[in-house]
Motif scaffolding. Structure first.
Motif, mmCIF file in Angstrom:
data_model
loop_
_atom_site.group_PDB
_atom_site.id
_atom_site.type_symbol
_atom_site.label_atom_id
_atom_site.label_comp_id
_atom_site.label_asym_id
_atom_site.label_seq_id
_atom_site.Cartn_x
_atom_site.Cartn_y
_atom_site.Cartn_z
ATOM 1 N N ASP A 177 -7.828 10.383 -6.578
ATOM 2 C CA ASP A 177 -8.639 9.258 -7.054
ATOM 3 C C ASP A 177 -8.571 9.138 -8.577
ATOM 4 N N GLN A 184 -5.001 8.045 -9.769
ATOM 5 C CA GLN A 184 -4.691 6.643 -9.468
ATOM 6 C C GLN A 184 -5.502 5.697 -10.357
ATOM 7 N N LEU A 185 -6.765 6.010 -10.548
ATOM 8 C CA LEU A 185 -7.596 5.158 -11.396
ATOM 9 C C LEU A 185 -7.191 5.242 -12.857
ATOM 10 N N ASN A 217 3.297 11.338 -8.530
ATOM 11 C CA ASN A 217 2.830 11.681 -7.196
ATOM 12 C C ASN A 217 2.290 13.106 -7.204
ATOM 13 N N LYS A 250 -4.943 10.088 2.095
ATOM 14 C CA LYS A 250 -5.553 9.597 0.843
ATOM 15 C C LYS A 250 -4.494 9.019 -0.087
ATOM 16 N N ALA A 251 -3.396 9.748 -0.289
ATOM 17 C CA ALA A 251 -2.319 9.256 -1.150
ATOM 18 C C ALA A 251 -1.693 7.994 -0.570
ATOM 19 N N GLY A 306 -3.068 5.749 1.155
ATOM 20 C CA GLY A 306 -3.973 4.630 0.931
ATOM 21 C C GLY A 306 -3.743 3.949 -0.409
ATOM 22 N N TYR A 307 -3.186 4.686 -1.357
ATOM 23 C CA TYR A 307 -2.817 4.136 -2.666
ATOM 24 C C TYR A 307 -1.331 3.765 -2.721
ATOM 25 N N ASN A 316 1.004 5.970 -2.319
ATOM 26 C CA ASN A 316 1.617 7.068 -3.058
ATOM 27 C C ASN A 316 2.166 8.120 -2.098
ATOM 28 N N ASN A 326 5.411 8.377 2.946
ATOM 29 C CA ASN A 326 4.452 8.995 2.026
ATOM 30 C C ASN A 326 4.525 10.510 1.954
#
Length: 303
Positions: free
Chosen positions: A75, A78-79, A85, A112-113, A115-116, A118, A147
């Motif tokens: 998180d 990414q933000l 990666n 989780k990755a 979802g971005y 990544n 992914n």
């Protein structure tokens, strides 16, 4: 010889002394340290793969904490807009304690990755983990085909056969993605090639197989001879520049890294951070005892 003796003794010395070596090869202990390192690399046209240090845990409570730390890292990264990666070591999530629990934790991280949009790289560990990690990768690749990638180690006798055995997962639209490295764990001669020249031959043999079959390789080396050999294979097979990348460790061979970047090749740097830096540092030192010289210079200059 003196460098090697010091490298062997260094893990027995105070951590403060070992840090003289470590500070050049580890981003720091906190996620903020990692973000600072990644931003600097990105500003110089270099992608990253971030790794939280730690491996071979003792219980699943540690695995859960490591899962949570990776979820937060993704998180934050990414933000922060980091161009990079993530890499994970399965033994950090209980691979040798409970393989299903390990799979579940890493699956959450990959999800989780994903979802971005990544990517997670599954690190390869010592020879006793290889079959478990190949199985883990197969399961994740089936669910997250874009992914997840894997590390393979050129010094293992089995690696080319493993590559061939994974080709059923490969399609031109969703190619396999492997980081190819030499390998750093101490293995016996019946499992792993021991001589530098032998390992280099098999590294390039594995890389050629990848190019011949459309696999996307992360060419992970600081060895000028292997970089030159890789460039010859890239020319021989006319590989587009978006179908491979070079990879290096944070703080290692910066001049060679710069020449590769300036020649227009994609470069990704492995950025390790975290509280468990001591084991990583001493392993790096055993791998390259010549670094001892730079430690001694740092110690003298700090006085």
């Amino acid at each position: 010889m003196i460098n090697r003796l010091i490298a062997t003794a260094l893990p027995l010395l105070p951590k403060r002394f070992v840090w003289l070596f470590s500070r050049a090869y580890i981003a720091g202990e906190s996620v903020n340290d990692a973000m600072t390192a990644c931003r600097s690399l990105n500003a110089n046209g270099i992608k990253t793969t971030i790794d939280i240090l730690g491996e071979f845990i003792q219980n699943l409570d540690e695995a859960k904490k490591n899962r949570d730390e990776y979820m937060a890292l993704i998180d934050i990264s990414q933000l922060s807009g980091i161009d990079g990666n993530y890499s994970v070591k399965p033994t950090m999530f209980g691979l040798l304690i409970d393989t299903e629990a390990c799979f579940g934790y890493i699956r959450e991280i990959v999800s989780k990755a994903a979802g971005y949009g990544n990517f997670i790289r599954i690190d390869m560990e010592d020879s006793g983990c290889v079959d478990l990690e190949l199985d883990l990768f197969r399961r994740l690749k089936a669910e997250f085909p874009e992914n997840v990638g894997l590390v393979v180690q050129a010094y293992l006798h089995r690696t080319l056969d493993d590559l061939k055995g994974l080709m059923d997962l490969h399609t031109p639209a969703l190619p396999l993605n492997f980081r190819l490295c030499k390998g750093i764990y101490t293995e016996p001669a019946h499992i792993a090639f021991q001589r530098h020249d032998e390992i280099n031959v098999h590294f390039l043999e594995d890389l050629e197989f990848m190019f011949q079959n459309g696999v996307y390789p992360g060419i992970a080396t600081h060895d000028r001879a292997l970089v030159d050999g890789a460039l010859r294979l890239i020319d021989r097979y006319d590989v587009p520049r978006n179908r491979y990348e070079f990879q290096m460790l944070y703080g290692v061979a910066p001049e060679l890294r710069r020449t590769i970047v300036e020649a227009g090749h994609t470069m990704r740097v492995y950025v390790p951070y975290g509280r468990h830096w001591f084991g990583y540092s001493t392993r790096r030192l055993k791998e390259n005892p010549k670094i001892v010289t730079s430690i001694i210079k740092s110690l003298l200059l700090s006085r």
